[in-house]
Each structure stands twice: as structure tokens, then as C-alpha cells.
Design a protein around this motif. Structure first.
Motif, PDB file in Angstrom:
ATOM      1  N   PRO A 221      38.355  43.064 -45.761  1.00 42.91           N
ATOM      2  CA  PRO A 221      39.200  41.938 -46.175  1.00 42.91           C
ATOM      3  C   PRO A 221      38.909  40.649 -45.414  1.00 42.91           C
ATOM      4  O   PRO A 221      39.149  39.562 -45.948  1.00 42.91           O
ATOM      5  CB  PRO A 221      40.620  42.454 -45.899  1.00 42.91           C
ATOM      6  N   ALA A 222      38.398  40.767 -44.213  1.00 45.25           N
ATOM      7  CA  ALA A 222      38.097  39.570 -43.425  1.00 45.25           C
ATOM      8  C   ALA A 222      36.979  38.740 -44.058  1.00 45.25           C
ATOM      9  O   ALA A 222      36.850  37.543 -43.789  1.00 45.25           O
ATOM     10  CB  ALA A 222      37.714  39.958 -41.998  1.00 45.25           C
ATOM     11  N   LYS A 223      36.181  39.384 -44.903  1.00 48.58           N
ATOM     12  CA  LYS A 223      35.054  38.684 -45.540  1.00 48.58           C
ATOM     13  C   LYS A 223      35.402  38.171 -46.932  1.00 48.58           C
ATOM     14  O   LYS A 223      34.564  37.545 -47.587  1.00 48.58           O
ATOM     15  CB  LYS A 223      33.847  39.622 -45.624  1.00 48.58           C
ATOM     16  N   ILE A 224      36.613  38.435 -47.393  1.00 49.38           N
ATOM     17  CA  ILE A 224      37.013  37.998 -48.735  1.00 49.38           C
ATOM     18  C   ILE A 224      37.445  36.535 -48.686  1.00 49.38           C
ATOM     19  O   ILE A 224      38.337  36.168 -47.913  1.00 49.38           O
ATOM     20  CB  ILE A 224      38.147  38.885 -49.265  1.00 49.38           C
ATOM     21  N   LYS A 225      36.825  35.721 -49.494  1.00 52.81           N
ATOM     22  CA  LYS A 225      37.123  34.290 -49.538  1.00 52.81           C
ATOM     23  C   LYS A 225      38.166  33.997 -50.609  1.00 52.81           C
ATOM     24  O   LYS A 225      38.116  34.547 -51.709  1.00 52.81           O
ATOM     25  CB  LYS A 225      35.852  33.495 -49.812  1.00 52.81           C
ATOM     26  N   LEU A 226      39.084  33.115 -50.271  1.00 54.08           N
ATOM     27  CA  LEU A 226      40.106  32.712 -51.233  1.00 54.08           C
ATOM     28  C   LEU A 226      39.537  31.683 -52.201  1.00 54.08           C
ATOM     29  O   LEU A 226      38.499  31.066 -51.951  1.00 54.08           O
ATOM     30  CB  LEU A 226      41.317  32.135 -50.500  1.00 54.08           C
ATOM     31  N   ALA A 227      40.217  31.510 -53.328  1.00 55.29           N
ATOM     32  CA  ALA A 227      39.781  30.527 -54.324  1.00 55.29           C
ATOM     33  C   ALA A 227      39.692  29.145 -53.674  1.00 55.29           C
ATOM     34  O   ALA A 227      40.634  28.718 -52.987  1.00 55.29           O
ATOM     35  CB  ALA A 227      40.755  30.505 -55.492  1.00 55.29           C
ATOM     36  N   PRO A 228      38.594  28.416 -53.877  1.00 56.22           N
ATOM     37  CA  PRO A 228      38.407  27.135 -53.192  1.00 56.22           C
ATOM     38  C   PRO A 228      39.280  26.002 -53.719  1.00 56.22           C
ATOM     39  O   PRO A 228      39.560  25.053 -53.000  1.00 56.22           O
ATOM     40  CB  PRO A 228      36.925  26.833 -53.411  1.00 56.22           C
ATOM     41  N   PHE A 229      39.704  26.089 -54.996  1.00 57.75           N
ATOM     42  CA  PHE A 229      40.527  25.021 -55.577  1.00 57.75           C
ATOM     43  C   PHE A 229      41.817  25.630 -56.101  1.00 57.75           C
ATOM     44  O   PHE A 229      41.800  26.405 -57.054  1.00 57.75           O
ATOM     45  CB  PHE A 229      39.775  24.311 -56.707  1.00 57.75           C
ATOM     46  N   GLN A 230      42.943  25.281 -55.485  1.00 54.48           N
ATOM     47  CA  GLN A 230      44.208  25.929 -55.813  1.00 54.48           C
ATOM     48  C   GLN A 230      45.274  24.925 -56.247  1.00 54.48           C
ATOM     49  O   GLN A 230      46.448  25.051 -55.900  1.00 54.48           O
ATOM     50  CB  GLN A 230      44.694  26.764 -54.621  1.00 54.48           C
ATOM     51  N   LYS A 231      44.857  23.975 -57.064  1.00 50.22           N
ATOM     52  CA  LYS A 231      45.788  22.992 -57.621  1.00 50.22           C
ATOM     53  C   LYS A 231      45.604  22.915 -59.130  1.00 50.22           C
ATOM     54  O   LYS A 231      44.539  23.238 -59.650  1.00 50.22           O
ATOM     55  CB  LYS A 231      45.532  21.610 -57.006  1.00 50.22           C
ATOM     56  N   PRO A 232      46.624  22.463 -59.858  1.00 51.44           N
ATOM     57  CA  PRO A 232      46.437  22.237 -61.298  1.00 51.44           C
ATOM     58  C   PRO A 232      45.397  21.143 -61.525  1.00 51.44           C
ATOM     59  O   PRO A 232      45.224  20.254 -60.680  1.00 51.44           O
ATOM     60  CB  PRO A 232      47.825  21.795 -61.772  1.00 51.44           C
ATOM     61  N   PRO A 233      44.703  21.164 -62.650  1.00 51.54           N
ATOM     62  CA  PRO A 233      43.742  20.097 -62.941  1.00 51.54           C
ATOM     63  C   PRO A 233      44.435  18.730 -63.016  1.00 51.54           C
ATOM     64  O   PRO A 233      45.537  18.618 -63.566  1.00 51.54           O
ATOM     65  CB  PRO A 233      43.163  20.500 -64.305  1.00 51.54           C
ATOM     66  N   LYS A 234      43.810  17.728 -62.491  1.00 53.06           N
ATOM     67  CA  LYS A 234      44.351  16.376 -62.560  1.00 53.06           C
ATOM     68  C   LYS A 234      44.374  15.904 -64.013  1.00 53.06           C
ATOM     69  O   LYS A 234      43.386  15.981 -64.726  1.00 53.06           O
ATOM     70  CB  LYS A 234      43.493  15.428 -61.728  1.00 53.06           C
ATOM     71  N   GLY A 235      45.550  15.444 -64.454  1.00 58.49           N
ATOM     72  CA  GLY A 235      45.668  14.917 -65.810  1.00 58.49           C
ATOM     73  C   GLY A 235      45.997  15.951 -66.861  1.00 58.49           C
ATOM     74  O   GLY A 235      46.101  15.620 -68.049  1.00 58.49           O
ATOM     75  N   ALA A 236      46.194  17.210 -66.470  1.00 57.94           N
ATOM     76  CA  ALA A 236      46.531  18.245 -67.449  1.00 57.94           C
ATOM     77  C   ALA A 236      48.041  18.301 -67.644  1.00 57.94           C
ATOM     78  O   ALA A 236      48.806  18.020 -66.718  1.00 57.94           O
ATOM     79  CB  ALA A 236      46.020  19.602 -66.974  1.00 57.94           C
ATOM     80  N   PRO A 237      48.512  18.666 -68.828  1.00 57.54           N
ATOM     81  CA  PRO A 237      49.966  18.790 -69.036  1.00 57.54           C
ATOM     82  C   PRO A 237      50.521  19.932 -68.192  1.00 57.54           C
ATOM     83  O   PRO A 237      49.863  20.957 -68.001  1.00 57.54           O
ATOM     84  CB  PRO A 237      50.085  19.091 -70.532  1.00 57.54           C
ATOM     85  N   ALA A 238      51.745  19.766 -67.713  1.00 61.13           N
ATOM     86  CA  ALA A 238      52.346  20.759 -66.825  1.00 61.13           C
ATOM     87  C   ALA A 238      52.472  22.126 -67.494  1.00 61.13           C
ATOM     88  O   ALA A 238      52.328  23.168 -66.837  1.00 61.13           O
ATOM     89  CB  ALA A 238      53.714  20.270 -66.368  1.00 61.13           C
TER      90      ALA A 238
END
Length: 515
Positions: free
Chosen positions: A263-280
């Protein structure tokens, strides 16, 4: 006429089986919630040797779209060769036969054509077909939950998917608490708050030193092997469907599969935000995950240590299921049936693993829509190849017809993949279509070509038959420049021609149109 010609041409494709006097068998392997996060798809961190080996014997589809990124609707679409707007299955509580009583399924059609059809595990979503799992599709009883005799003996009884006795105790305590306080799942806030009081009642994962058949997928593989042995002795070609439950939540798998990953070598998702300009409303807050203990109630973000546990569990479950698939394929070889059998392996949709801050499926984004598919058949040329041509799950029904020499039923809305199977650079469509609703009056349709994804949100009462309505939002993503979908480009003037192209494709398909 065209469909008939295509069907006849398939006799040459599987010539060895047909000339011998028997049509080729079909081994139909489904994997629940398995995204194309596999070695054969280029991921070096996942251990999937048996699926990888299968891919070497056939074709791997790199740009394949499910038709709705959730189990029931996706499987209803795939198994009928019809889009969700035709099946009218958009959720997890509507029965296929209630909406379209005479719709034709793949196993039902093969049964009509003289095949012995049966199987085990999850093929249809049970919430879409009722307690007999679409009985008319099967010539022999279908074993959705498997026969108890194939499960390991002398172990603690299962509580749902779990083997830990502490889960049974906590689950009972939670049930009593909910009853005492008159709390139901519909009261999301109260229910999620109650979950926090009983952390072992419904955990997101389980890691115990157990044999493979302590859990359903190991038992399913053992039962499928016996089914195959019996079918091989029959005088009919067979259609054997084997459906594996993992890596669907909860992530339960024998400890040895967890131990294969650090588990120490498992990388988390690099981008964890909604896309800019996308509807909620294009976004989802991992609501499926929130029904498990150990997960904070929404809208709280998933802590990094919990994300890593989820990624670890997902990997362990993929490798566990890959091992079970290997057992089924090994038996096919032992029985001398490989050169008489078409094999298709598919995962019903993709899965978010922290990208955009989301887990699970339920969106029109790449990680939910893109789904794995492998086809391997006798006499196939070329093999060990990949294609980036856009394909769809509705294409499976007509393709199996072509490869077995059967006429394609007129109800099929997909296209035969034979041109691509013969030439990975060939194309049968410009873009793959998928759709996902929000609420009861918004439908998001998406098209994915080799570079872009375009999403068009339409306001319409789709449950009551509306198929057109005003456009309320649009999304466009350029995977060449923005593979993580960080920015919605639909209103960027530099992409005006791209948007116009996709609008023409939508018009040609007759979906996502104004009144």
C-alpha cells in the motif's frame, strides 16, 4: 440483406468449428465494476496475468464505451443490443420485461438457435430481471448466487459478502438500532450517521486468510468448471455465461491477494477536483461508497488513508477475480475446447478511483464510461492486437451472431465488430455513445471519438417517454491536451468546429435533440 451476408461470412471466420458440424461455443465472461486498469491495458501496477494472456490470443478494445455507467442499465443494454432509451432501463429497480416484455436477449436468441444456455454469477443485474434471472433466456437453470456445495466448508457463515464473525454481530446491532430509531436508507443523513456508530456493520473491505471459494467468485469459478464439463458432453453447442462480482464493493478478497500489493507504493489520483466550467450535476459525491462504514458522511471528502485502502482493495479484488478467470480458461483448454469456443470478456462499466474526488461510477466521464472488452475466437487473425476504434457494448450481440454464423436479429441496435476484428485500424463509427441521467428531468448524452469527449445535457422527462428537450449544459474534453479532464472546453471558441462535429453526430443518431 446486409445482415444476412455478414452472418454468412462468419462461417469462414470460425471455419474449424462449423465445418466439424457444430457451431462454436460461446464463453461469456462478465466482471462487475472492472475498469480497464489491467496489465494488458498498460497498467504495470496491476497483476492480471490471466486476463493479459487472454488478450494475447485475441483483440483488446481500448476505446470501448458502456451505454450507461451503472450495473443494471449497462447490462440490460449489453444483453439486448439496445440502447437505454430503447430498453427504458435507467435505474436499479425497473424490470426489463416490465418495460419491454418481448425484448430479445443474447442468451435467449442463442437458445432459440439450438444452443444450450446457462451460467453462474452476475450476468443480468438481479434487480433488472427478478428472482428467476430472466428464466426465458436459459435452457438450463441459471445459478445467479451459485450452489452452496461449491463454497468452502467449515468456515464462519457468510454475512452478505463477509466472513468475519464481527461483521455479523455489528450488522445485527445496526439493524436493531435503525429499527429502534425508525431510520431507513431514504433518510440519508440519519442513516450515514448511524453507520458511524457500528464500524464493523458494513465495512468497505475485508482481508482474511481464507481459500478462494470462501467468497462467491471462487465458488462461481468452481461451479463454472463443472458446468463446462457437463456441457462439453452434450450434443449441442453451448453459451456459458460466467459473471464475477469483484471488484465491486465491498472489497473482500483472501489475504494472499492483498499481500501482493504494497500500500505504501499505491499512488492516489493526481487530480481530485471537478472539471473547471462543468455543471455541478455532472459530478457525483461517491454516494454508493457512503453506504459503507468507515466512510465519512457526504459531503466530507474521502481521507487519503481511506483512499489508499480503497485502491489497495480494488487491486486485490481484480487479482483475485483474474485468478478465478484463469481457472475457467484452464478448464476450457483441458477439455480441448479452446479451438471451438468464442471467448468474450467484459467489465460492465468503468469506475472512479479518486479522480475528480469521486469513487464508483454514475457519471459521463472517461473513468466511468470507458469499459474493458476482449474478444478471442477460433481462427482469429490478427491476434495479440489492440484497437483504438470507438466501440460500444451494444455491438456484442451482433458480433456474436456474425462469429457463430447466425443472422443478426433486426432488434439489434449495435454494429458487428468483424471489420475491426479483421483490421484494428478499421472503424464502424466515429464516436461511442453513452448516457447518464441526473434526477428525473436531466439526461446527459456523451460521444467519445479517438481524441475528444463531448457531453450534452438535455432537460426532458425521460421516464415518461420524452426523448428531446432544451440543452441546458455542454462539456468537451480534449484527451490529447487534458487527459485528466481538468477543463470543460465546450465554450472555448478554439473548439467551435469540434463541438459542431459532435452536434452533427448527435443529429445523425437522433439523440440529444431540441424539441
Amino acid at each position: 440483406m446486409k445482415k444476412s451476408i455478414l452472418a454468412c461470412s462468419a462461417i469462414g471466420v470460425c471455419a474449424s468449428a462449423v465445418i466439424a458440424g457444430q457451431k462454436p461455443n460461446v464463453l461469456f465472461i462478465a466482471v462487475d465494476d472492472m475498469k480497464p486498469l489491467l496489465g494488458c491495458y498498460g497498467n504495470k501496477e496491476i497483476l492480471s496475468p490471466n486476463i493479459d494472456k487472454l488478450a494475447e490470443t485475441g483483440m483488446l478494445f481500448l476505446n470501448n464505451s458502456c451505454q450507461q455507467a451503472v450495473c443494471g442499465p449497462s447490462r440490460a443494454s449489453l444483453l439486448t443490443g439496445c440502447y437505454p432509451d430503447t430498453t427504458k432501463i435507467y435505474d436499479l429497480h425497473t424490470l426489463i420485461r416490465d418495460k419491454t416484455p418481448d425484448i430479445l436477449t443474447i442468451p435467449e436468441y442463442f437458445k432459440q438457435q439450438g444452443y444450450e444456455t446457462t451460467g453462474v454469477g452476475k450476468i443480468f443485474d438481479p434487480r433488472s430481471v427478478g428472482p428467476k434471472f430472466d428464466e426465458r433466456s436459459w435452457s438450463l437453470p441459471f445459478k445467479q448466487n451459485g450452489d452452496p456445495e461449491f463454497f468452502a466448508k467449515d468456515l464462519p457463515p457468510r454475512t452478505g459478502e463477509y466472513r468475519d464473525p464481527e461483521v455479523a454481530k455489528a450488522a445485527k446491532a445496526l439493524k436493531d438500532y435503525l429499527k429502534e430509531h425508525n431510520i431507513t436508507r431514504k433518510n440519508r443523513k440519519a442513516y450515514q450517521k448511524a453507520l458511524q456508530l457500528f464500524p464493523m456493520a458494513h465495512p468497505i473491505s475485508e482481508c482474511m486468510d481464507m481459500p478462494d471459494n470462501a467468497y462467491p467468485d471462487g465458488a462461481f469459478a468452481a461451479e463454472a468448471v463443472v458446468q463446462m464439463e457437463k456441457l462439453a458432453k452434450g450434443d449441442k453447442p453451448f453459451f456459458l455465461a460466467v459473471g464475477f462480482r469483484k471488484p465491486h464493493l465491498p472489497f473482500v478478497a483472501p489475504k494472499k491477494y492483498w499481500d501482493m500489493y504494497d500500500p505504501a507504493k499505491i499512488k492516489l489520483a493526481p487530480f481530485q477536483k471537478p472539471p473547471k466550467g462543468a455543471p455541478a450535476y455532472a459530478y457525483q459525491n461517491s454516494w454508493e461508497l457512503r453506504s459503507y462504514t468507515g466512510i465519512p458522511p457526504d459531503p466530507a471528502p474521502i481521507p487519503p488513508e481511506t483512499q489508499r485502502r480503497l485502491l489497495h482493495g480494488y487491486r486485490a479484488c481484480v487479482t483475485y477475480t483474474d485468478t478465478q478467470i484463469g481457472k475457467v480458461l484452464k478448464k476450457l483448454d483441458e477439455l480441448g475446447l479452446r479451438d471451438k469456443t468464442i471467448i468474450i470478456l467484459w467489465g460492465d462499466h468503468g469506475w472512479h478511483l479518486g479522480d475528480h474526488g469521486m469513487f464508483c461510477k454514475h457519471t459521463n466521464y472517461e473513468q466511468a464510461v470507458r469499459a474493458p472488452m476482449i474478444i478471442s475466437y477460433p481462427g482469429q487473425k490478427p491476434v495479440n492486437v489492440k484497437t483504438e476504434s470507438p466501440t460500444e457494448f451494444v455491438d456484442i450481440f451482433p458480433t456474436l451472431c456474425v462469429l457463430t454464423g447466425l443472422q443478426i436479429p433486426p432488434t439489434c441496435e449495435g454494429k458487428s465488430l468483424l471489420p475491426i476484428l479483421k483490421d484494428p485500424n478499421a472503424s464502424i463509427r466515429e464516436a461511442g455513445l453513452e448516457q447518464f441521467p441526473r434526477g428525473k428531468n436531466k439526461m446527459g448524452y456523451t460521444l467519445r471519438d479517438k481524441r475528444y469527449r463531448y457531453v450534452k445535457w438535455v432537460k426532458m422527462d425521460y421516464y415518461h417517454g420524452e426523448r428531446t428537450g432544451p440543452t441546458i449544459a455542454r462539456e468537451l474534453y480534449d484527451y490529447q491536451k487534458d487527459p485528466l479532464e481538468k477543463v470543460n472546453l465546450a465554450d472555448n471558441p478554439e473548439y467551435k468546429e469540434v463541438v459542431e462535429k459532435f452536434e452533427r453526430l448527435f443529429k445523425k443518431r437522433g439523440v440529444a435533440q431540441e424539441h
